[in-house]
Enzyme design. Structure first.
Site: not given
Ligand SMILES: Nc1ncnc2c1ncn2[C@@H]1O[C@H](COP(=O)(O)OP(=O)(O)OP(=O)(O)O)[C@@H](O)[C@H]1O
Ligand SMILES: [Mg+2]
Lengths: 606, 238
Positions: A69, A189
């Protein structure tokens, strides 16, 4: 009516959701997992996606793509600084990044399309109906090229993208549906790759975005990198080994860094273990939450400036915000919550699952589009100012940032020279004065009838639609004739290219399905092998010798065929083994029943 | 970028003669929809923003009512509610929603609203000021000098600090000035509305009208000028 699904196409994880009886639901896999890792791996048997691909991150890093992405709608120059962090090879053709996977190169929309196809398969299998239309979310701060690239990804995956909506506003829809609140909310977010802040006013079912801001290059990935750099530096110092020369170890370090970071959201310290190359042992250390936080603070602080900007643009101060909603995995970090609380002066709302809320909101929006939900309406804004290049390399703004979409602006063009037959127009997005500091979106040439200078009058309409995507039309005011415009995107695929990719994706669909079937068959075969072996050990003595031998034969046959590339052969052997072990299983069941009944009174049994 | 021109529902003759439905060609009697075939009708190009939102041409508007009307019309025109309709209707809803959004954005802000009204009434584009208003001329020239000196000075030096204090004082003075202008504008707005409400067609009323328009225009352009100076100043000492 055909069903429209909602998709959160994330940097790290993607999810798909649907609406039933006015409530959104996320689709789980057969293990109950709702998140599909946004990872694509090329294996000897073809392309695989999701959890199984994630296992290849360390096994074949140069053939496993993650965080794609970050490359959507971008050229190679845009990601120059971080090239070293990606073990796969990146090139550029026609202003679009290409990712090398084995013999072939793929554009980011193509890779994203593979993730989308996986989600599509998942929902189709789950609901037992075919799905062809979707709402896909993007970071609110995505520019036109990034949105267009996301739409292209949908097309390539065989999905008609009815709407692109912003992640934080999608979250607000899910939030609004549940909490039925009125007032002003801020959605913060912080995900894997992007950061967004949106400020909305919720009133009588209208979700009006007042302002949005963000950074499309700021997320949990950046925190992982800080840890990676720390560990690499220490390994270099203590062991004189430059880990960055070993791609598979680098991936292991990255995964270890992420694991540690996640653990430290709950624990105060965590043990780090990194295997060194060439059998040189391990690097170990302890990492405390405090250490992580002192590294992470500057990154987290970078989310606060956009928050202040958004407040300012909305004409509000922190105390005007009634509720702060947290979205994205990175908001699980205690330090993030603290900083957000300090900025807004109130504890953030965390009742919703920050991983799922965006996909749920996308499903709500899908339901609005299909006419199911009628009381809710989202009025979003364009995150960046849109303009055109004028004399002296200056950008002249046509549509200001935070303007409610759909938004349009008209501009009249004429000629400077007699007989001039074209006017070149350069479209830009950004907040800076000079063209060179803004994002180039596209160029096009306006056709003008040859007339004396200043006589032609061509009105160009720039329309940002509800997806936040620009449409350009032109009308000759003298004749009333409208002309079609061939826009050449600066960082995007041409229509012809997208067409070809759609065709390709159908052509390779058969291969992909095969790869997937194979992986599933192998996984199932492994499970069957393990359980049958265990049964033999435990209950082999209860059956006849030749029967046990028959099972062993079937076991070894399945074990041999398991690594072949033919899923049907594997399934056939599995069926044979299941048949051979049928009696054994019955005997085992009887035996365990008998054992559990022993020592119990008869009355308890009946 | 969308490379296809969105299909245009042959709106040309229509915008001039909105009285006829683009779809069934019957006379449109409903406000936004044809009463016969229930198709949405494009907002005419000639419709001004006040008419679009159903408000009289006044400079003081009830913000709550304006918002309520905007929400109501958004529910009428937003493309979200046309997803299952024909592509011609989708194009109309998109165009109408864009006009509605511009109308609301313009009327919501008192200054933009006044500038728009001036444009409607006096038929001219904004008059953009490039030199300081007469009563501020000296003050602003002096300010430019101070700004220049500050930009080229060492900010942490004694001199830099003094200049900064001077600039901050000047900023407060200009802010104050801007507020006075806005208060004065507000008085003119009220006068304008009262004149409109009386609805007289006398030559005296016409002269009054022209005087108000001229005063508002001068004041608006002075205010724009001062605003840009204040912004520049704020950016420099930020
Ligand atoms: N308990 C936690 N503490 C800290 N960081 C976390 C935790 N759980 C997940 N993450 C981090 O959150 C991130 C993933 O979050 P999420 O799934 O919301 O992102 P995404 O939707 O894939 O990304 P984006 O929205 O930026 O495109 C990763 O960097 C992960 O390491
Ligand atoms: Mg996201």
């Amino acid at each position: 009516m055909t069903r429209i699904v909602g998709i959160d196409l994330g940097t790290t994880n993607s999810l798909i959701a649907y609406m039933k009886d006015g409530q959104p639901y996320v689709v789980p896999d057969r293990h109950g997992r709702t998140m599909v890792p946004s990872v694509v791996a090329l294996t000897d048997n073809g392309l695989i996606v999701g959890d199984s691909a994630k296992e290849h991150l360390t096994r074949s890093p140069e053939r496993t793509v993650y965080s794609v992405k970050r490359f959507m709608g971008k050229g190679l120059v845009d990601v120059q600084d971080e090239l070293a962090y990606f073990p796969y090879q990146l090139t550029e053709t026609g202003g679009v990044i290409r990712i090398r996977l084995g013999e072939k190169s793929y554009s980011p929309p193509q890779v994203s399309a593979m993730v989308l196809k996986e989600l599509k398969r998942r929902v189709e299998a789950y609901l037992g109906e075919s799905i062809s239309q979707a709402v896909i979310t993007v970071p609110a701060y995505f520019n036109d090229s990034q949105r267009q690239a996301t739409k292209d990804a949908g097309l390539i995956a065989g999905l008609e993208v009815l709407r692109i909506i912003n992640e934080p506003t999608a979250a607000s829809l899910a939030y609004g549906l549940q909490e039925k609140t009125q007032g002003t909310i801020a959605v913060y977010d912080f995900g894997g790759g992007t950061f967004d802040i949106s400020i909305l006013k919720l009133k009588d079912g209208i979700f009006e975005v007042l302002a949005t801001n963000g950074d499309t290059h700021l997320g949990g990935d950046d925190l992982d990198r800080l840890l990676v750099d720390l560990f690499i530096g220490q390994v270099q110092q203590q062991h004189r080994i430059n880990l960055s020369e070993y791609p598979d170890h680098m991936q292991a370090v990255r995964l270890e860094a992420e694991r540690a970071k996640i653990r430290l959201s709950d624990d105060l310290k965590v043990a780090i273990t990194i295997e060194l190359p060439d059998g040189k042992g391990h690097f170990t250390r302890e990492l405390t939450r405090e250490q992580l936080e002192s590294l992470a603070l500057p990154v987290i602080e970078r989310t606060l400036a956009p928050c202040r900007m958004a407040l300012k643009d909305a004409g509000l101060t922190p105390k005007d915000i009634d509720e702060v909603v947290l979205v994205g995995g990175s908001t699980r970090m205690p330090l993030v919550r603290q900083r957000v609380e300090a900025l807004f002066g109130k504890a953030p709302h965390c009742h919703l699952n920050p991983d799922e809320v965006v996909a749920l909101g996308a499903a709500v929006q899908a339901d609005i589009l299909s006419g199911g939900t009628t009381h809710m309406l989202l009025l979003d804004v364009t995150p960046l100012s849109l303009g055109i290049e004028t004399m002296g390399g200056v950008m002249s703004s046509l549509i200001r940032r935070n303007t409610t979409i759909p938004a349009s602006a008209k501009e009249m063009f004429t000629t400077y020279v007699d007989g001039q037959t074209g006017v070149d127009i350069h479209i830009l997005q950004g907040e800076r004065e000079l063209v060179k500091d803004n994002r180039s979106l596209a160029r096009f040439r306006l056709k003008v009838p040859p007339l004396p200078a200043g006589v032609p009058r061509i009105e160009v309409t720039f329309l940002i639609d509800a997806n936040g995507i620009l449409n350009v039309t032109a009308t000759d005011m003298r004749t009333g004739q409208s002309q079609s415009i061939e826009v050449k995107p600066s960082y995007g695929l041409s229509d012809v290219e997208v067409e070809r990719m759609i065709e390709d994706s159908f052509k390779f669909a058969a291969d992909d399905v095969n790869a997937r079937k194979l992986i599933e068959a192998r996984l199932d075969a492994e499970t069957l092998l393990k359980t049958t072996e265990k049964s033999l050990v435990e209950a082999g003595h209860l059956i006849a010798v030749d029967e046990a031998q028959g099972i062993r034969n079937a076991l070894s046959q399945l074990a041999t065929v398991k690594d072949s590339t033919d899923p049907r052969a594997i399934r056939a052997r599995m069926a044979e083994l299941e048949q051979a072990a049928k009696h054994l299983n019955v005997v085992m069941l009887d035996d365990s029943l008998k054992k559990s009944l022993q020592g119990k009174k008869v009355t308890e049994v009946t | 970028m969308d490379q296809h021109t969105p299909e245009s529902p042959r709106t040309r003759g229509l915008q001039m003669a909105r009285s006829m439905c683009w779809h069934c060609q019957s006379a449109v009697t409903g406000e936004y929809f044809c009463e016969r075939c229930v198709k949405v009708q494009p907002v005419s190009k000639e419709t001004d923003y006040f008419t679009c939102l159903g408000f009289p041409r006044r400079l003081t508007l009830d913000q709550k009512k304006l918002e309520a009307k905007f929400y109501e019309l958004s529910r009428t025109f937003h493309p979200d509610f046309y997803q299952t309709k024909s592509s011609a209707e989708q194009t109309i809803s998109l165009g109408n929603a864009a006009v509605l959004n511009t109308a609301y954005r313009t009327l919501r802000d008192p200054i933009q609203r006044a500038e728009y009204l001036l444009c409607l009434e006096a038929g001219s584009v904004k008059n953009i000021r490039t030199s300081p208003p007469a009563d501020l001329f000296e003050e602003i020239l002096e300010l430019q000098d101070t700004l220049e000196a500050y930009r080229s000075s060492d900010r942490d030096s004694q001199k830099g600090r003094e200049l900064r204090v001077a600039l901050e004082t000047e900023q407060r003075a200009l802010d104050q000035r801007k507020q006075e202008m806005e208060a004065q504008l507000q008085r003119l707005f009220t006068e304008w509305d009262q004149l409109q409400d009386r609805g007289e067609a006398t030559s005296q009323a016409r002269a009054e009208r022209d005087r108000l328009l001229k005063q508002m225009r001068d004041l608006l352009s002075n205010r724009t000028y001062v605003t840009s100076i204040v912004n520049d100043l704020a950016a420099t000492i930020a």
